[in-house]
Scaffold this active site. Structure first.
Site, PDB file in Angstrom:
ATOM      1  N   TRP A  17      99.679  13.756   8.349  1.00 37.32           N
ATOM      2  CA  TRP A  17      99.294  15.061   7.806  1.00 37.32           C
ATOM      3  C   TRP A  17     100.285  16.164   8.170  1.00 37.32           C
ATOM      4  CZ3 TRP A  17      96.596  12.829  11.884  1.00 37.32           C
ATOM      5  CH2 TRP A  17      96.512  13.553  13.079  1.00 37.32           C
ATOM      6  N   ASP A  59      98.288   6.827   8.002  1.00 40.07           N
ATOM      7  CA  ASP A  59      97.150   7.513   7.404  1.00 40.07           C
ATOM      8  C   ASP A  59      97.584   8.740   6.617  1.00 40.07           C
ATOM      9  OD1 ASP A  59      94.100   8.015   7.357  1.00 40.07           O
ATOM     10  OD2 ASP A  59      94.898   9.911   8.106  1.00 40.07           O
ATOM     11  N   TYR A  82      97.311  16.412   2.080  1.00 41.67           N
ATOM     12  CA  TYR A  82      98.114  16.719   3.265  1.00 41.67           C
ATOM     13  C   TYR A  82      99.419  17.416   2.882  1.00 41.67           C
ATOM     14  CZ  TYR A  82      95.056  13.906   6.273  1.00 41.67           C
ATOM     15  OH  TYR A  82      93.990  13.419   6.990  1.00 41.67           O
ATOM     16  N   LYS A 106      87.505  26.306  -2.989  1.00 43.70           N
ATOM     17  CA  LYS A 106      87.615  24.940  -2.483  1.00 43.70           C
ATOM     18  C   LYS A 106      86.308  24.224  -2.803  1.00 43.70           C
ATOM     19  CE  LYS A 106      87.594  22.326   1.830  1.00 43.70           C
ATOM     20  NZ  LYS A 106      87.569  22.403   3.314  1.00 43.70           N
ATOM     21  N   HIS A 123      87.109  11.638   1.325  1.00 42.26           N
ATOM     22  CA  HIS A 123      87.548  12.463   2.443  1.00 42.26           C
ATOM     23  C   HIS A 123      86.408  13.224   3.137  1.00 42.26           C
ATOM     24  CE1 HIS A 123      91.407  14.733   3.867  1.00 42.26           C
ATOM     25  NE2 HIS A 123      90.575  14.522   4.850  1.00 42.26           N
ATOM     26  N   SER A 129      85.149   9.161   5.141  1.00 42.45           N
ATOM     27  CA  SER A 129      85.585   9.999   6.256  1.00 42.45           C
ATOM     28  C   SER A 129      84.584  11.131   6.431  1.00 42.45           C
ATOM     29  CB  SER A 129      86.982  10.565   5.974  1.00 42.45           C
ATOM     30  OG  SER A 129      87.449  11.349   7.047  1.00 42.45           O
ATOM     31  N   SER A 173      92.120  13.446  14.926  1.00 39.68           N
ATOM     32  CA  SER A 173      92.289  14.450  15.982  1.00 39.68           C
ATOM     33  C   SER A 173      91.828  13.937  17.349  1.00 39.68           C
ATOM     34  CB  SER A 173      91.554  15.746  15.622  1.00 39.68           C
ATOM     35  OG  SER A 173      92.038  16.845  16.353  1.00 39.68           O
ATOM     36  N   GLY A 204      93.684  18.272  18.635  1.00 41.36           N
ATOM     37  CA  GLY A 204      94.684  19.220  18.148  1.00 41.36           C
ATOM     38  C   GLY A 204      95.470  19.899  19.246  1.00 41.36           C
ATOM     39  N   THR A 262     102.126  13.388  15.093  1.00 34.57           N
ATOM     40  CA  THR A 262     103.063  14.280  15.757  1.00 34.57           C
ATOM     41  C   THR A 262     104.433  14.086  15.136  1.00 34.57           C
ATOM     42  OG1 THR A 262     104.138  14.842  17.863  1.00 34.57           O
ATOM     43  CG2 THR A 262     103.471  12.549  17.559  1.00 34.57           C
TER      44      THR A 262
END
Length: 301
Positions: free
Chosen positions: A21, A50, A55, A99, A130, A160, A212, A216, A266
């Site tokens: 992402w 993933d 993203y 959204k 999602h 998800s 996460s 984060g 990362t």
């Protein structure tokens, strides 16, 4: 690297998953730079990647696909997960007023075809809805997801952020099994251990995926009360195993008997190179609860 088989006919997936992402956040998101990150993961046995259509403002799948096009041999060495269903207000879609979620058959099919094109793949290994869609017609959505498998666009289906009742509703309208639920799980977000999400998956023999898993970065933020309580003990455990505190936090997630698959995202090369260090850390029951208590700032009920 331990591997997980999510279902019949599915390729084995690596216990640790690389999250894509943030690919577009990197100072260098060229095909070479992305291919280097893929290679660093493969060097550790991390073979599962993933994605989601949204993203990077709808660009990360394309960046990843460009890296695969540069080195087509990578396609045979990896498994790809992606997601659909969130409709963002972005410059890419300026006409959207809000959204919202779309789990209609037309959108699911279009999203799968678009993800395949962006990624440059003939088939996606696992596609997830999602987010739960309060407006979902589960019969329509279930049939559309089954059709993706039947038509060879995807090998398997999952969800998800679903609660058990959302999971069961969708599954009731499908002939193919839902293979995972990707949930936020970390030392700072462990409600899924008590709200029924993980219990349901354990009952069904399904491995959860954890997004996460390092909260984060909040785990290591001294201004965060929970992070401040945890930092010293995480560092002690890390020192005992000659790893970083990140590795200890990931190992905490993986220690749970439900076979959780953490997704680590990362762009930092040093951190990418050490993701698998989390496999070096073991937890007994008391140590696992010790970190839970530190995170909560109080004893378990």
């Amino acid at each position: 690297m331990p591997m997980i088989t999510l279902g019949q006919g599915m390729p084995d997936m690596s216990r640790l998953v690389y999250g894509c992402w943030r690919l577009s956040d990197s100072a260098d998101s060229s095909p070479q730079a992305v291919a280097t990150k893929i290679g660093m993961c493969l060097d550790q046995g991390i073979t599962t990647f993933d994605h989601a259509d949204i993203y990077g403002g709808y660009v990360c799948e394309e960046l990843f696909g460009a890296a695969l096009a540069r080195d087509p041999g990578l396609k045979q060495r990896i498994q790809v997960v992606t997601k659909c269903g969130i409709m963002l207000q972005t410059p890419a879609f300026p006409d959207r007023r809000v959204k919202y979620y779309d789990t209609s058959a037309a959108h699911i099919r279009a999203s799968a075809e678009t993800s395949l094109r962006r990624l440059g793949l003939d088939v996606v290994d696992l596609m997830l809805i999602h987010r739960p869609d309060p407006f979902m017609d589960h019969e329509e959505t279930g049939a559309a997801l089954d059709a993706l498998v039947d038509d060879g666009l995807v090998r398997g289906i999952g969800v998800s952020n679903f609660m058990p009742w959302d999971f069961d509703l969708l599954q009731s309208a499908m002939k193919h099994p839902l293979l995972t639920n990707q949930i936020e799980i970390s030392l700072l977000e462990h409600g899924s251990f008590t709200n029924g999400q993980i219990a349901q998956l354990q009952m069904k023999g399904i491995s959860p995926m954890a997004w996460s898993p390092l909260a984060g970065g909040a785990l290591f933020d001294a201004s965060n009360p929970a992070g401040a309580r945890l930092s010293g003990r995480l560092a002690e455990i890390a020192g005992e195993h000659h790893v970083s505190s990140d590795a200890v936090a990931l190992a905490w997630v993986m220690a749970h008997p439900s076979n959780i698959m953490p997704i680590v995202g990362t762009n930092n090369h040093d951190r990418i190179a050490k993701i698998a260090d989390s496999l070096k850390v073991g937890f007994d029951r008391e140590l696992w609860y010790e970190l839970w208590v530190l995170a909560e700032g109080k004893d378990v009920p």
